[in-house]
Motif scaffolding. Structure first.
Motif, short mmCIF file in Angstrom:
data_model
loop_
_atom_site.label_atom_id
_atom_site.label_comp_id
_atom_site.label_asym_id
_atom_site.label_seq_id
_atom_site.Cartn_x
_atom_site.Cartn_y
_atom_site.Cartn_z
N SER A 66 31.27 -29.81 -75.63
CA SER A 66 31.40 -28.34 -75.46
C SER A 66 30.19 -27.41 -75.16
O SER A 66 30.50 -26.33 -74.59
N ILE A 67 28.83 -27.91 -75.12
CA ILE A 67 27.84 -26.88 -74.65
C ILE A 67 28.12 -26.57 -73.19
O ILE A 67 27.58 -25.43 -73.08
N SER A 70 31.63 -23.75 -73.49
CA SER A 70 31.62 -22.76 -74.60
C SER A 70 30.35 -22.56 -75.32
O SER A 70 30.25 -21.48 -76.20
N GLY A 71 29.28 -23.13 -74.95
CA GLY A 71 27.93 -23.03 -75.59
C GLY A 71 27.73 -23.85 -76.56
O GLY A 71 26.47 -24.13 -77.13
N GLY A 72 28.86 -24.67 -77.03
CA GLY A 72 28.42 -25.83 -78.05
C GLY A 72 28.24 -25.13 -79.51
O GLY A 72 27.20 -25.50 -80.09
N HIS A 73 28.85 -24.13 -79.83
CA HIS A 73 28.73 -23.50 -81.21
C HIS A 73 29.04 -24.59 -82.44
O HIS A 73 28.26 -24.81 -83.26
N ILE A 74 30.41 -25.12 -82.14
CA ILE A 74 30.96 -26.01 -83.45
C ILE A 74 30.58 -25.69 -84.57
O ILE A 74 30.63 -26.58 -85.54
N ASN A 75 30.50 -24.45 -85.14
CA ASN A 75 29.97 -23.78 -86.55
C ASN A 75 30.18 -22.56 -86.53
O ASN A 75 29.38 -21.74 -85.62
N PRO A 76 30.99 -21.80 -87.40
CA PRO A 76 31.05 -20.42 -87.51
C PRO A 76 29.72 -19.94 -87.88
O PRO A 76 29.72 -18.62 -87.40
N ALA A 77 28.84 -20.50 -88.43
CA ALA A 77 27.59 -19.76 -88.84
C ALA A 77 26.72 -19.63 -87.50
O ALA A 77 26.04 -18.56 -87.35
N VAL A 78 26.74 -20.47 -86.62
CA VAL A 78 26.24 -20.47 -85.37
C VAL A 78 26.57 -19.33 -84.74
O VAL A 78 26.24 -18.36 -83.92
#
Length: 297
Positions: A66-67, A70-78
């Motif tokens: 994903s990076i 989409s930027g590779g967040h894969i985490n709502p906190a990020v």
């Protein structure tokens, strides 16, 4: 088709990245725990370190998927931290978070579909699914001796550490690794966090990674007990603790280290410096004019 791909590409990358994260993590936990039961396997198939490596591999593989898209967040906190501190568009926040949650749910469901026979052997049948029990193979549950405040702090600390590392390895003015090696850096970070802080609450440090699998377990037979455990532990520790740790880490990094204009902290400081410079320039012009006998009207 091209129009839809342009709008779905980034959320799809977040969904698939989070799905892979959970598949590796939940899969490693299932193999390690279920494989230690002689009714499942003749010899043990893993241990806590194997589970830690599974989660570390998951974050690395999920990032590589994903990076670049989409930027590779894969985490709502990020995602929330980047929206608050780095100008990530707020209109994309709910879309990213939903994609992450759905990806985590799908990942956990695929792992359950793969291991449900072994789970039923360990539990003594499909009607005996227990919480925490094998539910803890998918979502996180704090140990019995842990009070609520300590459980919150444990998740806060893990998320705080993870976000500091993420902000550091993506900071272009802080000697970051090449973009392709960022997932490797996060592999090391998550392996370290799980090894140092994983025992007490299971190191969720990612609201989607906990809530998606928790919803899945409720749907496949574990019931409402997964949400009622320890007075809604799922809300105040893996979710609120993770969000709080991530936001505080972002504030600390941007206040003490980050110098880029992406952060609102630096933008406000830059504006203040520019206003101060303009005021000093006006004062200098006024002084020069007075010394030469001119006045401003």
């Amino acid at each position: 088709m091209t129009f839809y791909r342009e709008h779905l590409r980034a959320p799809a990358a977040e969904l698939l990245g989070t799905m892979i994260l959970v598949m590796f993590g939940n899969g490693a936990q299932c193999q390690s725990v279920l494989g230690s039961n002689t009714g499942v396997a003749p010899t043990p198939k893993g241990d806590y370190l194997a589970s830690s490596f599974g989660w570390a591999c998951g974050i690395a593989m999920g990032e590589w998927i994903s990076i670049g898209v989409s930027g590779g967040h894969i985490n709502p906190a990020v995602t929330l931290s980047l929206a608050v501190f780095r100008g990530f568009p707020w209109k994309k926040v709910p879309i990213y978070m939903f994609a992450q949650l759905l990806g985590a749910w799908i990942g956990a469901l695929l792992v359950f579909a793969n291991y449900f026979h072994a789970i039923f052997i360990v539990e003594g049948g499909s009607e005996n699914l227990s919480v925490p029990g094998t539910a803890a193979l998918f979502a996180t549950y704090t140990l019995k001796y842990m009070p609520a405040a300590n459980s919150f702090f444990d998740e806060f600390l893990g998320a705080f550490t993870l976000l500091l590392v993420i902000f550091a390895v993506t900071d272009k003015k802080n000697e970051p690794p090449p973009a392709g090696l960022v997932p490797l850096a996060l592999f090391v970070a998550l392996l370290g966090i799980s090894s140092a802080f994983g025992m007490q609450t299971g190191f969720a440090i990612n609201p989607a990674r906990d809530l998606g699998p928790r919803i899945m377990t409720a749907m496949v037979g574990y019931g409402r007990a997964v949400f009622n455990y320890r007075s809604q532990y799922w809300l105040w520790s893996p979710i609120l603790g993770s969000f709080a740790g991530a936001l505080v880490a972002s504030l600390v990094y941007d206040t003490l280290i980050f110098i880029g204009d992406e952060s609102f902290i630096n933008r406000s400081e830059k504006a203040a410096r520019e206003n101060h410079a303009r005021a000093a320039q006006v004062d200098q012009q006024s002084t020069t004019a007075r010394s030469s006998g001119h006045t401003f009207v």
